[in-house]
Write an enzyme that holds these catalytic residues in place. Structure first.
Site, PDB file in Angstrom:
ATOM      1  N   HIS A 180      89.980  71.190  31.133  1.00 17.34           N
ATOM      2  CA  HIS A 180      89.548  72.415  30.456  1.00 17.34           C
ATOM      3  C   HIS A 180      88.293  72.139  29.609  1.00 17.34           C
ATOM      4  O   HIS A 180      87.363  72.942  29.586  1.00 17.34           O
ATOM      5  CB  HIS A 180      90.634  72.931  29.509  1.00 17.34           C
ATOM      6  CG  HIS A 180      91.905  73.384  30.159  1.00 17.34           C
ATOM      7  ND1 HIS A 180      93.143  72.911  29.782  1.00 17.34           N
ATOM      8  CD2 HIS A 180      92.148  74.274  31.155  1.00 17.34           C
ATOM      9  CE1 HIS A 180      94.081  73.504  30.501  1.00 17.34           C
ATOM     10  NE2 HIS A 180      93.518  74.322  31.348  1.00 17.34           N
ATOM     11  N   LYS A 186     104.049  81.704  34.227  1.00 19.64           N
ATOM     12  CA  LYS A 186     104.231  80.309  33.814  1.00 19.64           C
ATOM     13  C   LYS A 186     104.952  80.235  32.479  1.00 19.64           C
ATOM     14  O   LYS A 186     104.420  80.713  31.469  1.00 19.64           O
ATOM     15  CB  LYS A 186     102.871  79.633  33.636  1.00 19.64           C
ATOM     16  CG  LYS A 186     102.097  79.362  34.895  1.00 19.64           C
ATOM     17  CD  LYS A 186     100.885  78.513  34.507  1.00 19.64           C
ATOM     18  CE  LYS A 186      99.859  78.482  35.606  1.00 19.64           C
ATOM     19  NZ  LYS A 186      98.583  77.926  35.121  1.00 19.64           N
ATOM     20  N   ARG A 238      89.770  74.026  40.805  1.00 24.62           N
ATOM     21  CA  ARG A 238      90.042  72.615  41.099  1.00 24.62           C
ATOM     22  C   ARG A 238      90.012  72.325  42.584  1.00 24.62           C
ATOM     23  O   ARG A 238      89.357  71.447  43.063  1.00 24.62           O
ATOM     24  CB  ARG A 238      91.402  72.211  40.532  1.00 24.62           C
ATOM     25  CG  ARG A 238      91.349  71.873  39.076  1.00 24.62           C
ATOM     26  CD  ARG A 238      92.697  71.867  38.466  1.00 24.62           C
ATOM     27  NE  ARG A 238      93.288  73.207  38.495  1.00 24.62           N
ATOM     28  CZ  ARG A 238      94.344  73.563  37.828  1.00 24.62           C
ATOM     29  NH1 ARG A 238      94.964  72.681  37.099  1.00 24.62           N
ATOM     30  NH2 ARG A 238      94.797  74.793  37.892  1.00 24.62           N
ATOM     31  N   SER A 281      97.753  71.146  33.150  1.00 18.76           N
ATOM     32  CA  SER A 281      98.605  71.101  31.947  1.00 18.76           C
ATOM     33  C   SER A 281     100.038  70.756  32.338  1.00 18.76           C
ATOM     34  O   SER A 281     100.725  70.011  31.627  1.00 18.76           O
ATOM     35  CB  SER A 281      98.593  72.455  31.237  1.00 18.76           C
ATOM     36  OG  SER A 281      97.310  72.779  30.797  1.00 18.76           O
TER      37      SER A 281
HETATM   38  P1  ADP Z   1      96.183  79.878  33.785  1.00 18.28           P
HETATM   39  O1  ADP Z   1      97.645  79.937  33.472  1.00 18.28           O
HETATM   40  O2  ADP Z   1      95.439  81.122  33.393  1.00 18.28           O
HETATM   41  O3  ADP Z   1      95.840  79.410  35.177  1.00 18.28           O
HETATM   42  P2  ADP Z   1      95.378  77.271  32.815  1.00 18.28           P
HETATM   43  O4  ADP Z   1      95.368  76.840  31.391  1.00 18.28           O
HETATM   44  O5  ADP Z   1      96.311  76.587  33.728  1.00 18.28           O
HETATM   45  O6  ADP Z   1      95.637  78.823  32.741  1.00 18.28           O
HETATM   46  O7  ADP Z   1      93.925  77.195  33.405  1.00 18.28           O
HETATM   47  C1  ADP Z   1      92.876  77.957  32.852  1.00 18.28           C
HETATM   48  C2  ADP Z   1      91.660  77.847  33.760  1.00 18.28           C
HETATM   49  O8  ADP Z   1      91.194  76.506  33.737  1.00 18.28           O
HETATM   50  C3  ADP Z   1      91.950  78.165  35.232  1.00 18.28           C
HETATM   51  O9  ADP Z   1      90.807  78.791  35.780  1.00 18.28           O
HETATM   52  C4  ADP Z   1      92.163  76.810  35.850  1.00 18.28           C
HETATM   53  O10 ADP Z   1      91.834  76.810  37.226  1.00 18.28           O
HETATM   54  C5  ADP Z   1      91.159  75.988  35.043  1.00 18.28           C
HETATM   55  N1  ADP Z   1      91.529  74.575  35.021  1.00 18.28           N
HETATM   56  C6  ADP Z   1      92.727  74.046  34.708  1.00 18.28           C
HETATM   57  N2  ADP Z   1      92.702  72.692  34.814  1.00 18.28           N
HETATM   58  C7  ADP Z   1      91.439  72.372  35.215  1.00 18.28           C
HETATM   59  C8  ADP Z   1      90.784  71.148  35.549  1.00 18.28           C
HETATM   60  N3  ADP Z   1      91.419  69.987  35.528  1.00 18.28           N
HETATM   61  N4  ADP Z   1      89.489  71.195  35.925  1.00 18.28           N
HETATM   62  C9  ADP Z   1      88.848  72.393  35.986  1.00 18.28           C
HETATM   63  N5  ADP Z   1      89.412  73.584  35.722  1.00 18.28           N
HETATM   64  C10 ADP Z   1      90.693  73.583  35.326  1.00 18.28           C
END
Ligand code: ADP
Length: 161
Positions: free
Chosen positions: A17, A41, A92, A130
């Site tokens: 992130h 989630k 990703r 996460s």
């Molecule tokens: P959500 O529940 O909205 O998917 P996340 O916190 O899991 O929230 O992810 C928020 C955003 O960050 C999403 O667009 C996700 O694809 C992106 N993201 C999560 N992990 C990574 C990573 N390792 N590299 C790049 N983008 C990421």
């Protein structure tokens, strides 16, 4: 002034992130990292805890044009209220694509001005999520490669069984 919103669960924030925040903050005049509720989630950290971890990250990394906020409604309502220009999401791998594509289309359907821009994740963070971090930390594994050291202890203490 171009205002971008980077919404997500951030449960908790990871290096993946942070890399997206860093790059997006250079592309726009202002970036709002928005902790939002994802009904699909189940969360481990409260909204307040997730916000605090992000605020510490922003201060530590010296991101001067980044604000952290939270919202438990429709993203598009927040987007309109803040008069934002762009929604930023990280991509990703192919597995992210279907969900992200659907979200982007839906948001544009709800508000034609809502453009979503995808930033491809750095190769070394493609696998990082996460939920992976939570799984490892819950069972006492080492997550120091996945989250910054300044919030590591807090995340570990909170998740350890
Ligand atoms: P959500 O529940 O909205 O998917 P996340 O916190 O899991 O929230 O992810 C928020 C955003 O960050 C999403 O667009 C996700 O694809 C992106 N993201 C999560 N992990 C990574 C990573 N390792 N590299 C790049 N983008 C990421």
């Amino acid at each position: 002034m171009k205002l971008a919103i980077y919404p997500g669960s951030f449960d908790p924030v990871t290096n993946g992130h942070i890399e997206i925040i860093s790059r997006a903050s250079k592309l726009f005049d202002k970036l709002i990292v928005l902790v939002s509720v994802n009904m699909f989630k189940p969360a481990s950290f409260t909204i307040e805890e997730r916000k605090e971890l992000l605020e510490e990250t922003v201060a530590h990394e010296g991101f001067t044009n980044v604000e952290v906020d939270s919202f438990d409604g429709l993203l598009i309502d927040y987007f309109n209220r803040r008069k934002a220009d762009v929604i930023v999401r990280g991509l990703r791998a192919i597995t992210d694509f279907e969900y992200e594509f659907q979200m982007a289309q839906t948001n544009r359907r709800l508000c034609y001005k809502a453009e979503t821009i995808f930033l491809a994740s750095k190769t070394e963070y493609t696998y990082l999520s996460s939920s992976m971090v939570k799984q490892i930390a819950t069972f006492g594994g080492d997550i120091s490669d996945f989250v910054p050291e300044y919030i590591l202890d807090r995340i570990v203490k909170r998740l350890k069984k």
